[in-house]
Design a protein around this motif. Structure first.
Motif, PDB file in Angstrom:
ATOM      1  N   LYS A  37     -32.155  -4.479   1.084  1.00 32.30           N
ATOM      2  CA  LYS A  37     -31.401  -5.527   1.782  1.00 32.30           C
ATOM      3  C   LYS A  37     -30.927  -6.541   0.753  1.00 32.30           C
ATOM      4  O   LYS A  37     -31.632  -7.492   0.425  1.00 32.30           O
ATOM      5  N   VAL A  38     -29.760  -6.264   0.240  1.00 33.29           N
ATOM      6  CA  VAL A  38     -29.220  -7.167  -0.776  1.00 33.29           C
ATOM      7  C   VAL A  38     -27.711  -6.963  -0.838  1.00 33.29           C
ATOM      8  O   VAL A  38     -27.209  -5.870  -0.583  1.00 33.29           O
ATOM      9  N   TRP A  39     -26.988  -8.052  -1.095  1.00 33.94           N
ATOM     10  CA  TRP A  39     -25.527  -7.976  -1.184  1.00 33.94           C
ATOM     11  C   TRP A  39     -25.046  -8.635  -2.472  1.00 33.94           C
ATOM     12  O   TRP A  39     -25.656  -9.587  -2.962  1.00 33.94           O
ATOM     13  N   LEU A  40     -23.942  -8.131  -2.972  1.00 35.62           N
ATOM     14  CA  LEU A  40     -23.388  -8.621  -4.233  1.00 35.62           C
ATOM     15  C   LEU A  40     -22.016  -9.249  -3.984  1.00 35.62           C
ATOM     16  O   LEU A  40     -21.198  -8.687  -3.262  1.00 35.62           O
ATOM     17  N   THR A  41     -21.766 -10.369  -4.597  1.00 41.95           N
ATOM     18  CA  THR A  41     -20.449 -11.000  -4.494  1.00 41.95           C
ATOM     19  C   THR A  41     -20.046 -11.487  -5.877  1.00 41.95           C
ATOM     20  O   THR A  41     -20.828 -12.154  -6.552  1.00 41.95           O
ATOM     21  N   SER A  42     -18.825 -11.167  -6.266  1.00 39.90           N
ATOM     22  CA  SER A  42     -18.361 -11.663  -7.557  1.00 39.90           C
ATOM     23  C   SER A  42     -18.020 -13.133  -7.432  1.00 39.90           C
ATOM     24  O   SER A  42     -17.268 -13.549  -6.552  1.00 39.90           O
ATOM     25  N   THR A  43     -18.594 -13.933  -8.308  1.00 41.67           N
ATOM     26  CA  THR A  43     -18.300 -15.367  -8.291  1.00 41.67           C
ATOM     27  C   THR A  43     -17.767 -15.837  -9.646  1.00 41.67           C
ATOM     28  O   THR A  43     -17.757 -17.032  -9.936  1.00 41.67           O
ATOM     29  N   THR A  44     -17.303 -14.868 -10.445  1.00 42.95           N
ATOM     30  CA  THR A  44     -16.780 -15.218 -11.766  1.00 42.95           C
ATOM     31  C   THR A  44     -15.816 -16.388 -11.680  1.00 42.95           C
ATOM     32  O   THR A  44     -15.887 -17.342 -12.459  1.00 42.95           O
ATOM     33  N   GLU A  45     -14.904 -16.303 -10.728  1.00 42.82           N
ATOM     34  CA  GLU A  45     -13.850 -17.307 -10.689  1.00 42.82           C
ATOM     35  C   GLU A  45     -14.145 -18.455  -9.738  1.00 42.82           C
ATOM     36  O   GLU A  45     -13.356 -19.375  -9.599  1.00 42.82           O
ATOM     37  N   GLN A  46     -15.291 -18.393  -9.059  1.00 41.62           N
ATOM     38  CA  GLN A  46     -15.671 -19.518  -8.209  1.00 41.62           C
ATOM     39  C   GLN A  46     -16.064 -20.714  -9.078  1.00 41.62           C
ATOM     40  O   GLN A  46     -15.853 -21.855  -8.720  1.00 41.62           O
ATOM     41  N   TRP A  47     -16.624 -20.396 -10.236  1.00 36.09           N
ATOM     42  CA  TRP A  47     -17.199 -21.454 -11.072  1.00 36.09           C
ATOM     43  C   TRP A  47     -16.435 -21.635 -12.381  1.00 36.09           C
ATOM     44  O   TRP A  47     -16.189 -20.677 -13.084  1.00 36.09           O
ATOM     45  N   ALA A  48     -16.092 -22.876 -12.650  1.00 34.65           N
ATOM     46  CA  ALA A  48     -15.690 -23.239 -14.008  1.00 34.65           C
ATOM     47  C   ALA A  48     -16.983 -23.579 -14.747  1.00 34.65           C
ATOM     48  O   ALA A  48     -17.874 -24.211 -14.177  1.00 34.65           O
ATOM     49  N   VAL A  49     -17.076 -23.130 -15.996  1.00 30.02           N
ATOM     50  CA  VAL A  49     -18.315 -23.345 -16.735  1.00 30.02           C
ATOM     51  C   VAL A  49     -18.028 -24.103 -18.022  1.00 30.02           C
ATOM     52  O   VAL A  49     -17.252 -23.645 -18.863  1.00 30.02           O
ATOM     53  N   ILE A  50     -18.659 -25.259 -18.145  1.00 33.27           N
ATOM     54  CA  ILE A  50     -18.489 -26.066 -19.343  1.00 33.27           C
ATOM     55  C   ILE A  50     -19.831 -26.109 -20.058  1.00 33.27           C
ATOM     56  O   ILE A  50     -20.812 -26.628 -19.533  1.00 33.27           O
ATOM     57  N   ALA A  51     -19.877 -25.491 -21.221  1.00 36.86           N
ATOM     58  CA  ALA A  51     -21.106 -25.545 -22.000  1.00 36.86           C
ATOM     59  C   ALA A  51     -21.085 -26.833 -22.812  1.00 36.86           C
ATOM     60  O   ALA A  51     -20.099 -27.135 -23.478  1.00 36.86           O
ATOM     61  N   VAL A  52     -22.180 -27.583 -22.723  1.00 42.33           N
ATOM     62  CA  VAL A  52     -22.332 -28.783 -23.551  1.00 42.33           C
ATOM     63  C   VAL A  52     -23.573 -28.546 -24.400  1.00 42.33           C
ATOM     64  O   VAL A  52     -24.675 -28.412 -23.871  1.00 42.33           O
ATOM     65  N   GLN A  53     -23.386 -28.421 -25.694  1.00 41.00           N
ATOM     66  CA  GLN A  53     -24.454 -27.948 -26.566  1.00 41.00           C
ATOM     67  C   GLN A  53     -24.628 -28.913 -27.735  1.00 41.00           C
ATOM     68  O   GLN A  53     -23.650 -29.417 -28.284  1.00 41.00           O
ATOM     69  N   GLY A  54     -25.866 -29.130 -28.117  1.00 39.06           N
ATOM     70  CA  GLY A  54     -26.106 -29.961 -29.291  1.00 39.06           C
ATOM     71  C   GLY A  54     -27.094 -31.062 -28.979  1.00 39.06           C
ATOM     72  O   GLY A  54     -27.438 -31.309 -27.813  1.00 39.06           O
ATOM     73  N   PRO A  55     -27.562 -31.747 -30.022  1.00 42.07           N
ATOM     74  CA  PRO A  55     -28.596 -32.775 -29.849  1.00 42.07           C
ATOM     75  C   PRO A  55     -28.194 -33.867 -28.867  1.00 42.07           C
ATOM     76  O   PRO A  55     -29.044 -34.485 -28.238  1.00 42.07           O
ATOM     77  N   LYS A  56     -26.890 -34.126 -28.735  1.00 39.73           N
ATOM     78  CA  LYS A  56     -26.489 -35.212 -27.840  1.00 39.73           C
ATOM     79  C   LYS A  56     -26.049 -34.709 -26.475  1.00 39.73           C
ATOM     80  O   LYS A  56     -25.437 -35.447 -25.688  1.00 39.73           O
ATOM     81  N   ALA A  57     -26.352 -33.438 -26.173  1.00 35.09           N
ATOM     82  CA  ALA A  57     -25.861 -32.856 -24.929  1.00 35.09           C
ATOM     83  C   ALA A  57     -26.357 -33.637 -23.720  1.00 35.09           C
ATOM     84  O   ALA A  57     -25.591 -33.963 -22.805  1.00 35.09           O
ATOM     85  N   ARG A  58     -27.644 -33.948 -23.729  1.00 34.45           N
ATOM     86  CA  ARG A  58     -28.181 -34.625 -22.549  1.00 34.45           C
ATOM     87  C   ARG A  58     -27.583 -36.013 -22.406  1.00 34.45           C
ATOM     88  O   ARG A  58     -27.230 -36.433 -21.310  1.00 34.45           O
TER      89      ARG A  58
END
Lengths: 114, 182, 997, 417
Positions: free
Chosen positions: C750-771
């Motif tokens: 009992k499981v279903w799959l849905t593509s959500t690639t384009e539902q989400w914009a993803v912004i990676a914030v990386q580095g010591p000052k990320a937080r």
């Protein structure tokens, strides 16, 4: 371009909406981790590649999304039946199973050149 | 506290097509990919306030909310009033899967006497009245992309596609509309 | 005056409507509706081209699509130029420029004509027997010479500015051909209520009625009936009538391709109009009413300008009002050509003689010839002709070797009978059958839901054709569920029934091996060539075709096939059906690439996918790279920076301060349902039931054969909901792969799959000052290390909109991946950037991402692995659960060669000279001085200058790599050999402390 | 056998070409042969030729259900190259390329091998990584393959559009200058003539209907439409039909047969100097000696023994061709056709012994069989004569699907053959 009957959509749709999925009725062994190398080869690689009747999988990937099975003649590309995944091979009265003993005549595939 | 982020739909204010087949981006809507087995249909229908269609190409409409049959356990719900469909789904107790795809999809409206011709320029579906009447919906292809096509009126079609494919779909439909309108 | 050969009162064109065109620079006048061929003949131009091999002068042979000789280059302007256009089909428009082809320096004086003189050396297949010595001369000398001599027209050299359209169409009945048979069939089907598409390659309906003026249908002249009927059909709501539309290909399951020529006949087409339109028709039933094509006679020098098919001469006279000559000879083996003589005679043209190879022509035509005072020589043949640029006389002899006499003619009409056009039937994979009585190949066994009617079905006689077609139309309409309408009835009359016909070489083809009696005009294949082929052992018709090239020219043997077959049959002493036909291939007539591809050009060629933040990236100077269909920001050069400078700066900045990166293209799949964890257990090598909601894990997905298929971070949002990420390129196939297993192997889950690639914009914030950057923007999530450690996911809000916030890192720095609904992506990025920039952060692209992850030894599936790498090879064996009893790939992974010692394993490489950056793809050896072929140990998969390490770094797949730590290996390059040391894959922050920043 | 030369042609020209003899004999089958090869394509005929020439085995029949050279030999787009990635592939294709270089002289039959260069276009960073991996591997193996900048690629192939604004801009190319084309029919005919001259029987219109085996399980001959033909050894090399033939001996193979389509344009004066392949946009193109653009399209997705295929496969390829060469949009397709290719899971061929004694197989060449013709034939002859593979073909054996030692050119490079 084929016209394929989807047993879920209950109508014929263009091949452009479908993706072929290889041979049908090849079950993944339940104890796959324990089978021999030979058995794995049989399961994963070896195929009948029949000339004539084939049972094959299709996915109506750009339609209802479902996998289903079909019986088709690999020489004429004519479909005999489409049926839902999980259903047994249908009886196909009058359709001979593909057999190496009854190879199609040359003309059947090659036009009329001799 | 920052200002609330503004929504920027993928197609902006573009317009295209021809007098006989207008091509315009649809207004934002909320959308849900709903998956469920037959045993959950009554409960889900009740929750969404419409009868989920169970026939291929079927659709249902209630108060600006559409449910399009996409597969035997799959529906695309579109709410033109931007209701919170995820919240509605959460209220249904029957076993199902609901996933928000409001931003994944965008829609292009094609309307006018040549609308079907515009779509037929790149879509291999039979759009004849008998086989694709008003209210019909189907997932299919348009050129090299996948779409969901919904016929909302005699001369009105809604083409749903993923957002990054929208400029392609819009361009293709515009070209098709020009030719179909000749 | 639109040409001296125009005969007042003849034809259907309007004298007042003229158009001017040029042929080889000379200006001529034509009438609206003329083809290039009819206009040239009207103006007395008979020499229009040169043949392929011998460069023989050639004229106009036919009046239709079967034309092998009159191929010309037609231009509207420099970019709108089309080579190899059949002058017999192309309609003239005002301002058209027509040029002859395959001649130099001019059509009338062509140096290549010398080939004709040397033709004894150029017998069929001669090139297989020579040009082998000296060996190098083939490439340098012989082949370039052959190539220049071959070919017909000159290819366009500018990009085509025209556009093309396409249309998918469905119908109950597709009728191909709008002659008597096609019109009748379409009418019957349409009246019964069927959805009908009727197409015909000509501008107007009528088919043979264009020339056959002795037909009346329903009391009207045949041609007029055809126009009225076509108009009646076009007015019906259930009918689409397409003129200038060729059904070029008949594919599987009644799928038929049509090419509609929309503007090539117009002087000043509306720019909105497509040049051509492709129709892809799916018909429930197809009716083929494709008619038949008249054959030429095969005799010596039967190719001179002015020698043409009898029906063509009739078309030029009756439709275009043009006399093909003033003193015309006729050479025939059947009755139909007599009618050409009658029409010409009545129009005032002298008919020198009708030469009939038969002893007994039809009585009716003989009587009419006598009445008109035309000399008929039965039992005679034309055995030769004279005339260089136009035929001047024919040599006639009694069959069996009587004395020949020369008769002056300025045109010679010929007819060996009619070949049914079974091309489309054959393409539909129907089997033709030879009808010995009529000497024709006719539709035999049908393979698809279609019917042939009329002369393509071997049906002779007007009334029989009409009745057969009406019945077929009605039958097909009924078969597709249409019950409407009254029965259609039509009656037709014609002056003569035709009989006769012959195939193969005529008397005048001689047995002499020097006689040029052409079977295939364009390719200069003569009867003698076919005999030679047989002599050389080519006994299959396919061998004969390929050896002589008969039937392989642009007309694809429409005229020549039957003759070639008959000659082979005679030489082999085997019946025609025992030799068989060559296979008919699509297209029926050549189709422009532009039509076939229609919209697929430029931006509509292939969708270019852009992320929701693309515009922002563009505005901030990003350079983009193609990754699959995606356009991804590659790096952000500032003024004066090279790519190298920009990437170094970005790499440094991320580790020193922070960077923002668009990760939206990563594939995303929502896995929902009570069995979601169980399902993921089967799809990934890792164990998922132990993952707690709110936490993430890196997963490896294998194919059943044990090789790495994809990877990505999976977050568990709830007991029954996972957020799965995939590689950018892998998203669609991973989704398909998962659906495959779910639907067909594990349907009980009992499981279903849905593509959500384009539902989400993803912004990676990386580095010591990320937080520090994101903290003020986030609501409802405690960002502290304790509450939100590395590899966690939380749902909350950012900038007032919902977010799935991942604490994860592909850089080795502490960082976040901010997922927001896509339409908000750009606004959220702007808000983040407004905080990031003042803190010294930068925007970075995929190149910097690649460097940073390589510094940490993180692999990229598809770059550091290919389809032959196991997780153990790739150094991620830790992600393979030892406890699970099943997952996809568990068995494949245990096969002997996958567990063998010495497999290629992913390792780090450090060049001995730290300033040297290896080339990705470079090969690695242990001994650089060994002879070739060298034993290669592996190759460099990733290689960069690492600004943060102050040296170059690389990853490589190396045989037995793990056991080679510290060893020196070599990378031989064309100009030098680079020494490298095998190292660990992690080059920076080996303990991983920075992740918790 | 009469030697072919310019002098012979001149002599015959003077006497109406009456003196040419049949290029190959058309004998009735003997009762038994030392070797029967099933399939008279380039591989089968070539194997027979090399059996006779190099192994002294001349009591050989090549049997063919249709006309010789009528399968994939006569249906392909004739591309020849050897710049593959893995040692196993490089070995066999380079062996083949070397034989191509002298084949016309060896056979005394001009097969028109034309080393006009095969150029593979790179459109993105991933392509470049992959192609450079090939270039380096080829160089260290002793095979020519070089990396070109876009400008160098344009200089080599002037019709190429290298503008940066193209949907798939070109960021470089790999060029094998010794790669090129040959005349496909001539290869079959040249081998048939040379084999026939050495005593090999080429038997056309003879369809195999069964494989007979003795009590020890070893083959004893083939049942055919012309009766039983005894054979001490049988080599099967029937391209798309290998599964069907091998099933007659109860041997199952990891193959699937699919139609591969190709097309030619109308003939035009020389415009296109080399062979160009583009993997990212799925296209390959060259121009024949007759002036036709020869364009290879893709395979249909489903198993089929029909030598036709869908229109969409053709249009998809032409999309790409016209995107790379916009000038060709006005060129016309003159003929399209299909052949049946047999494909293995790793897209590399299988050549080796089978579980049935004295039955040998040469199959799975997929879409790359033509270029391999002389090399494959040469090594297949060795295999049949010696009963064990030549070292250059040792990697192509059937057992790799059991052990996992795949030669996955496609997975490694995603380069269409």
């Amino acid at each position: 371009m084929l016209l394929i009957y989807c047993p879920y959509c209950e109508e014929e749709r263009s091949e452009l909406e479908f993706r072929h999925g290889g041979d049908a009725h090849i079950a993944r062994p339940a104890n796959i981790a324990d089978i021999t190398d030979e058995a794995f080869q049989d399961y994963f690689f070896l195929r009948d590649n029949p000339k004539g009747l084939i049972f094959e999988r299709w996915r109506h990937i750009h339609g209802c999304g479902r996998f289903f099975n079909a019986a088709r003649d690999t020489v004429s590309d004519r479909f005999f039946a489409s049926y839902k995944a999980g259903e047994p091979k249908p009886d196909l009265p009058g359709v001979a199973p593909a057999s190496e003993k009854t190879v199609e005549t040359y003309e059947a595939t090659e036009g009329n050149a001799q | 506290m920052a200002d609330t982020a503004l929504r920027l739909p993928p197609l902006g204010l573009r317009h295209g097509g021809s007098a006989a087949a207008r091509v315009t981006p649809a207004a934002p809507a909320t959308r849900l990919s709903l998956r469920a087995g037959p045993e959950a249909l009554d409960a889900l229908s009740a929750a969404f306030g419409l009868t989920l269609p169970t026939r291929p190409k079927g659709s249902a409409l209630a108060n600006g909310r559409h449910a399009l049959w996409l597969g035997p356990d799959e529906w695309l719900l579109i709410d033109e009033n931007e209701a919170d469909l995820m919240a509605v789904a959460a209220g249904a107790s029957a076993l199902h899967s609901a996933t928000d795809i409001s931003h994944r999809n965008t829609a292009i409206l094609v309307s006018g006497p040549a609308a079907a011709g515009a779509i037929a320029s790149a879509c291999p579906l039979d759009l004849g009245n008998a086989i694709f009447p008003v209210g019909a919906a189907a997932r299919t292809v348009l050129g090299k992309i996948e779409i969901v096509l919904f016929r909302s009126g005699e001369e009105d079609y809604r083409v749903e596609c993923w957002r990054s494919f929208a400029p392609y779909a819009f361009g293709l439909l515009s070209e098709g509309a020009e030719d179909a309108g000749l | 005056m639109s040409g001296a050969n125009r005969i007042a009162g003849q034809g259907r064109l309007t004298p007042a409507r003229t158009a001017r065109f040029t042929f080889d620079g000379v200006s001529y006048e034509a009438l609206a509706g003329d083809t290039v061929a009819s206009a040239l003949i009207a103006n007395g131009v008979h020499l229009v081209g040169r043949s392929f091999k011998y460069h023989r002068p050639r004229g106009i042979l036919s009046a239709g699509a079967e034309e092998p000789n009159a191929l010309v280059d037609v231009a509207r302007d420099a970019a709108r130029r089309q080579p190899n256009v059949r002058a017999t089909v192309q309609e003239v428009f005002d301002g058209m420029k027509v040029e002859s082809q395959n001649r130099w320096p001019s059509l009338s004086f062509d140096i290549g004509g010398i080939n004709d003189f040397f033709s004894p050396f150029f017998a069929a297949g001669f090139y297989y027997k020579t040009f082998m010595w000296p060996k190098a001369a083939w490439e340098k000398l012989y082949e370039p010479f052959i190539r220049r001599a071959a070919g017909l027209g000159v290819a366009p050299t500018e990009a085509d500015p025209d556009h093309y359209a396409s249309r998918y169409a469905y119908c109950d009945v597709l009728v191909v051909g709008a002659g008597v048979a096609g019109l009748s069939a379409a009418l019957a089907a349409a009246e019964a209520g069927a959805r009908v598409i009727l197409c015909d390659e000509q501008p107007e309906a009528g088919g043979a009625l264009h020339f056959d003026t002795s037909v009346t249908i329903d009391g009207k002249p045949g041609y007029d009936w055809a126009q009225a009927t076509a108009a009646r059909l076009a007015a019906m709501e259930n009918v689409t009538v397409l003129s200038r539309t060729t059904a070029f290909g008949y594919y599987n399951h009644n799928f038929v391709g049509l090419a509609e020529r929309v503007t090539d006949h117009l002087a000043r087409p509306d720019r909105k109009l497509p040049r051509e339109r492709l129709w892809q028709v799916r018909a429930k039933r197809v009716i083929l009413a494709t008619g038949s094509i008249e054959r030429h006679m095969v005799f010596a020098n039967n190719d001179r300008p002015g020698i043409m098919l009898a029906s063509a001469a009739r078309t030029y006279l009756n439709h275009f009002g043009v006399a093909v000559g003033r003193k015309v000879g006729v050479y025939t083996a059947n009755d139909s050509a007599y009618e050409a003589a009658f029409d010409l005679k009545r129009a005032g043209v002298t008919v020198a003689a009708i030469v009939d190879s038969r002893d007994k022509p039809g009585e009716a035509v003989l009587a009419e010839a006598r009445k008109l005072g035309i000399e008929v020589l039965t039992g005679h043949s034309v055995v030769n002709t004279k005339g260089h640029r136009r035929v001047s006389s024919m040599s006639v002899a009694r069959n069996g070797g009587g004395a020949a006499r020369w008769i002056a003619v300025d045109a010679l009409l010929m007819s060996a009978g009619w070949t049914p056009s079974v091309h489309l039937f054959s393409q539909s994979r129907g089997k033709v059958a030879y009808d010995a009585a009529s000497g024709r190949f006719l539709p035999g066994t049908y393979a698809q839901d279609c019917l042939s009617v009329g002369s393509c079905n071997g049906t002779d006689g007007l009334q029989a054709t009409i009745e057969e077609a009406l019945a077929a139309g009605e039958l097909m309409a009924r078969a597709t569920g249409n019950e409407g309408g009254a029965k259609v009835e039509l009656s037709g009359e014609n002056a003569f029934e035709w009989s006769g016909g012959m195939a193969g070489a005529g008397e005048g083809a001689g047995v002499d091996t020097t006689v040029k009696a052409f079977v295939d005009f364009q390719h200069d294949v003569c009867a003698k060539d076919i005999r030679l082929a047989v002599r050389e052992g080519m006994h299959s018709i396919e061998h004969i075709k390929r050896f002589t090239t008969t039937g392989m020219a642009t007309d694809q043997g429409k005229l020549s096939n039957i003759h070639g077959l008959a000659i082979a049959s005679e030489v082999l002493n085997r019946e025609i059906p025992k030799i068989g036909l060559t296979t008919f291939r699509a297209p029926y007539t050549p189709v422009t690439f532009g039509t076939l591809i229609s919209h697929s050009r430029g931006e509509l060629f292939d969708p270019a996918r852009k992320t929701p933040m693309h515009a922002w990236e563009e505005a901030h100077g990003a350079v983009f790279e193609d990754v699959g269909n995606w356009k991804r920001a590659w790096y952000y050069p500032r003024a004066g920076e090279t790519m190298h400078d920009a990437v170094n700066r970005e790499c440094r900045t991320v580790r020193e301060a922070a960077g923002v990166f668009d990760a939206s293209t990563l594939g995303k799949i929502e896995v929902v349902g009570p069995d979601a964890a169980t399902f993921l257990n089967l799809m990934y090598t890792n164990a998922w039931d132990t993952l707690k909601p709110g936490r993430c894990r890196y997963g490896i997905m294998l194919r059943e054969d044990g090789f790495v298929y994809d990877d990505g971070v999976v977050g568990r949002l709830a007991e029954d909901r996972f957020h799965v990420t995939t590689t950018t390129g892998g998203a669609p196939r991973v989704m398909h792969h998962m659906e495959d297993y779910l639907q067909t192997e594990f349907p009980h889950l009992k499981v279903w799959l849905t593509s959500t690639t384009e539902q989400w914009a993803v912004i990676a914030v990386q580095g010591p000052k990320a937080r520090e950057i994101i903290a003020p923007l986030v609501e409802g999530i405690d960002l502290s290390n304790e509450a939100f450690p590395h590899m966690s996911v939380r749902e909350g809000k950012i900038c007032g909109v919902p977010t799935r916030l991942f604490r994860m890192s592909f850089t080795g720095e502490a960082g976040y991946e901010v997922n927001v609904p896509a339409d908000y992506g750009q606004a959220v990025l702007e808000a983040i950037w407004a905080r990031a920039e003042p803190l010294g952060a930068c925007a970075y692209g995929t190149e910097t991402m690649h460097v940073l992850r390589a510094e940490k030894g993180y692999i990229i599936v598809g770059q550091d692995t290919d389809g032959t790498v196991t997780p153990y090879d790739a150094g991620v064996g830790w992600a393979v659960s030892k406890k699970k009893t099943d997952f996809v790939g568990i068995r494949g992974l245990k096969r002997p060669d996958l567990v063998k010692e010495g497999r290629k394993q992913l390792v780090g490489l450090l060049t001995k000279d730290p300033t040297v950056v290896l080339e990705e793809g470079a090969q690695i050896v242990a001994d650089p001085n060994q002879p070739k072929p060298m034993t290669m140990l592996g190759h460099v998969t990733s290689s960069y200058w690492s600004e943060n390490c102050g040296r170059s770094i690389a990853l490589a797949l190396v045989a037995g790599g793990q056991a080679r730590m510290g060893q020196t290996l070599y990378v031989p390059m064309p100009d030098r050999t680079i020494a490298v040391e095998v190292s660990d894959m992690v080059f920076i922050d080996k303990e991983g402390g920075r992740l918790n920043g | 056998m009469r030697k072919y030369s310019v002098f012979a042609v001149a002599r015959e020209a003077m006497r109406g070409h009456k003196g040419w003899e049949a290029q190959w004999a058309s004998p009735e089958p003997r009762k038994e042969y030392d070797v029967v090869i099933v399939g008279a394509g380039g591989h089968g005929l070539g194997a027979a030729y090399y059996l006779a020439k190099e192994h002294g085995i001349t009591n050989v029949a090549v049997i063919e259900k249709g006309w010789l050279g009528g399968g994939n030999t006569g249906r392909n787009t004739t591309i020849i190259r050897s710049n593959y990635l893995y040692d196993e592939s490089m070995d066999i294709y380079e062996h083949s390329l070397k034989l191509w270089e002298g084949l016309s002289q060896d056979l005394n039959y001009n097969v028109m091998y034309s080393p006009r260069g095969v150029m593979m276009l790179s459109h993105n960073v991933h392509d470049k990584q992959s192609f450079q991996r090939h270039v380096h591997a080829n160089r260290l193996h002793g095979i020519d393959n070089e990396w070109l900048t876009p400008e160098q690629a344009k200089a080599y192939c002037p019709p190429l559009d290298i503008s940066a604004t193209a949907r798939y801009p070109i960021n470089g190319a790999a060029l094998q200058r010794r790669g090129g084309t040959a005349r496909h029919d001539a290869v079959a005919w040249g081998y048939a003539r040379a084999a026939s001259d050495r005593g090999v029987h080429v038997i056309q219109n003879c369809e195999v209907k069964g494989i007979r085996r003795g009590q020890d399980g070893a083959v004893t001959g083939v049942e055919t439409s012309k009766g039983f033909i005894g054979a001490k050894k049988i080599g099967v090399s029937a391209s798309g039909h290998n599964s069907v033939i091998m099933a007659m001996a109860d041997v199952k193979l990891p193959l699937h047969s699919v139609p591969l389509q190709a097309l030619v344009s109308e003939p035009m004066k020389p415009i296109f100097p080399c062979v160009v392949m583009s993997n990212s946009v799925h296209a390959y193109i060259s121009q024949s000696d007759k002036g036709e653009l020869v364009i290879g399209a893709g395979t249909d997705q489903y198993n089929s023994y029909s030598q036709t295929g869908g229109l969409q496969i053709i249009t998809h390829t032409l999309d790409a061709i016209c995107e790379l060469f916009p000038m060709f949009r006005r060129v016309k397709m003159m003929r399209q056709w299909g052949g049946i290719t047999d494909n293995t899971p790793d897209r590399s061929a299988i050549q080796g012994v089978t579980p049935v004694p004295n039955l040998f197989v040469n199959c799975g060449w997929g879409t790359g069989g033509f270029k391999a013709t002389p090399g494959s034939a040469h090594l297949f002859a060795y295999l049949i004569a010696r009963g064990e593979p030549h070292k250059l073909a040792a990697g192509l054996t059937l057992d790799r699907f059991r052990t996992g030692r795949l030669i996955d050119e496609a997975a490694a490079a995603a380069v269409a053959h």
